[in-house]
Design a protein around this motif. Sequence first.
Motif, mmCIF file in Angstrom:
data_model
loop_
_atom_site.group_PDB
_atom_site.id
_atom_site.type_symbol
_atom_site.label_atom_id
_atom_site.label_comp_id
_atom_site.label_asym_id
_atom_site.label_seq_id
_atom_site.Cartn_x
_atom_site.Cartn_y
_atom_site.Cartn_z
ATOM 1 N N LYS A 132 58.324 11.333 7.901
ATOM 2 C CA LYS A 132 57.737 12.027 6.752
ATOM 3 C C LYS A 132 57.262 11.040 5.690
ATOM 4 O O LYS A 132 56.229 11.232 5.055
ATOM 5 N N LEU A 133 58.026 9.969 5.476
ATOM 6 C CA LEU A 133 57.600 8.976 4.480
ATOM 7 C C LEU A 133 56.338 8.263 4.947
ATOM 8 O O LEU A 133 55.517 7.828 4.130
ATOM 9 N N ASP A 134 56.153 8.161 6.245
ATOM 10 C CA ASP A 134 54.911 7.621 6.809
ATOM 11 C C ASP A 134 53.750 8.554 6.491
ATOM 12 O O ASP A 134 52.637 8.122 6.150
ATOM 13 N N ALA A 135 54.011 9.872 6.579
ATOM 14 C CA ALA A 135 52.992 10.865 6.240
ATOM 15 C C ALA A 135 52.610 10.773 4.770
ATOM 16 O O ALA A 135 51.426 10.839 4.409
ATOM 17 N N VAL A 136 53.613 10.620 3.895
ATOM 18 C CA VAL A 136 53.357 10.515 2.457
ATOM 19 C C VAL A 136 52.507 9.288 2.149
ATOM 20 O O VAL A 136 51.515 9.363 1.410
ATOM 21 N N LEU A 137 52.889 8.150 2.715
ATOM 22 C CA LEU A 137 52.123 6.919 2.474
ATOM 23 C C LEU A 137 50.695 7.047 2.991
ATOM 24 O O LEU A 137 49.742 6.633 2.321
ATOM 25 N N SER A 138 50.547 7.618 4.187
ATOM 26 C CA SER A 138 49.212 7.766 4.770
ATOM 27 C C SER A 138 48.353 8.681 3.906
ATOM 28 O O SER A 138 47.179 8.378 3.631
ATOM 29 N N GLY A 139 48.934 9.811 3.480
ATOM 30 C CA GLY A 139 48.186 10.739 2.648
ATOM 31 C C GLY A 139 47.775 10.125 1.328
ATOM 32 O O GLY A 139 46.615 10.258 0.901
ATOM 33 N N PHE A 140 48.707 9.432 0.666
ATOM 34 C CA PHE A 140 48.382 8.839 -0.628
ATOM 35 C C PHE A 140 47.333 7.741 -0.471
ATOM 36 O O PHE A 140 46.428 7.611 -1.306
ATOM 37 N N ALA A 141 47.431 6.952 0.597
ATOM 38 C CA ALA A 141 46.473 5.863 0.809
ATOM 39 C C ALA A 141 45.070 6.409 1.071
ATOM 40 O O ALA A 141 44.075 5.895 0.530
ATOM 41 N N VAL A 142 44.960 7.452 1.895
ATOM 42 C CA VAL A 142 43.648 8.054 2.160
ATOM 43 C C VAL A 142 43.077 8.643 0.879
ATOM 44 O O VAL A 142 41.886 8.467 0.559
ATOM 45 N N GLY A 143 43.927 9.354 0.108
ATOM 46 C CA GLY A 143 43.477 9.911 -1.161
ATOM 47 C C GLY A 143 43.048 8.840 -2.141
ATOM 48 O O GLY A 143 42.073 9.005 -2.884
ATOM 49 N N ALA A 144 43.767 7.718 -2.141
ATOM 50 C CA ALA A 144 43.400 6.610 -3.024
ATOM 51 C C ALA A 144 42.042 6.034 -2.635
ATOM 52 O O ALA A 144 41.195 5.749 -3.493
ATOM 53 N N GLY A 145 41.809 5.869 -1.334
ATOM 54 C CA GLY A 145 40.516 5.366 -0.882
ATOM 55 C C GLY A 145 39.392 6.300 -1.259
ATOM 56 O O GLY A 145 38.301 5.859 -1.660
ATOM 57 N N PHE A 146 39.646 7.601 -1.147
ATOM 58 C CA PHE A 146 38.658 8.610 -1.545
ATOM 59 C C PHE A 146 38.317 8.454 -3.026
ATOM 60 O O PHE A 146 37.148 8.429 -3.418
ATOM 61 N N SER A 147 39.347 8.359 -3.851
ATOM 62 C CA SER A 147 39.125 8.322 -5.303
ATOM 63 C C SER A 147 38.439 7.033 -5.746
ATOM 64 O O SER A 147 37.620 7.048 -6.672
#
Length: 337
Positions: free
Chosen positions: A85-100
Motif C-alpha cells: 500500500k505504501l508503494d501505491a501511495v508513493l506511486s500515486g503521489f509521484a504521478v500526481g506531482a509529475g502532472f502538476s
Amino acid sequence: MPVLILLAIFVSFDAFKLMSLREILLLLFLGALAAVASYPVSGRLLDTLPIGFSNYSRFYAPWIEEFIKGAVIVTLFRFNRIGFKLDAVLSGFAVGAGFSVLENMIYLVRLSEFGASTWLVRGLGTAVMHGTTLAILAATAHELAERETREAAGEFNFNLLWFVPGYLAAGGLHMLFNQFPDQPLLAMLGAAMFAPLAVVAIFTFGTAEAHSWLEKEKKQHQTEYQALHDGGWPPSSAGQRVATFARSLQPPFDAQVRRYWEVLAWLVVQAEETLLEEAAGDAAFDRAAIDAAFAELAALQASLGDDIFGAVKRMLPFSRNDYWELRELKQRIAKEE
C-alpha cells in the motif's frame, strides 16, 4: 517545486526503500504525459460546451484530470508494478506531482503576466493537491484489490471496479479544492495542511500492514520450501495438485517440477527477508547464491518447455505480490553490481 520536496520527504519515510531514483523519475514522466493528454481534452471541451472557464474548472476539470491521472495507476496495477500500500501511495503521489509540474509549466508560459503569489498558490496548493488525490485513489484501489493480489497468481482476476471508489474520492476532493477561485490562499492552506496528514496516515498504516504481511508470508513460504527440500510436497491443496501433475510426467520432468517450486520458494523467502531486514536498517543477502538460484530457475523453465511450465505456474500458490517481491529482489541485486 514544493511538491517535489514533499515527494522526496515521503520517499525518505519508506522503510523498505521500494523506490529507486529511476523509478521515481519514470513516475514523474508518466504524470507529465497525463498532463499532456489532459490539455487538449480540456481545450476541446471548453470549445464545445457552453459552460465557461469558471464552471469547467470547478465542476468538470477535476473529474477529467483525475480520470486521466488514474489511468496511469490502473496501468501500474494491471502490470503488477505496485506491491504494498505504501508503494501505491508513493506511486500515486509521484504521478500526481509529475502532472502538476508540467501543468504549472504550461500555465507559466501561457500566463506569464501573473505574479509570484499565483505561482506560490499553485506550487503549495494545486500541485500538492494533485499528488494527494492520486495517492488516495491508488491506496483505495490497493485496499480493494488486496484479496486478489494475495491469492494465487493463476487465479487472479483484474477488476476495474477496484478503482471507482478512489476515483470518486479523488474527484470529490479535487472539486472541493476548486470551489474557491476567489480565495486561493484558503484553498492552498487547506491542501498544504490536509495533504501531508492524509499521506502520512496512509503511509504509516501501509508500513505496518506490509511488515505484518511479510512476516506471515515468510513463514508460509519457509514451510513450503522445507517440505520440498526434504523430498516431499507442501501439505496444501496446491501441493496436492502439483504433486499429482508431477507424477503424471516422465523423468526428468517430474523431478524438475519439484525443483522449480523449491528454488522459487527459496527466492521468495530471500526477497521477504531482504525487505524485512531493509525495514530494520540492516539488509544483507548472499548475492552469489541468489544469482545462481535465478539462473537455475530460468534453466528449469527452459527445460520444462512452455506447455508444462505454463501448467505448473497456474497451479503454484505464489501470488502477484510474491512475484512483485521477486522483481524487487532482482532490482536490489542489480544495484549492488
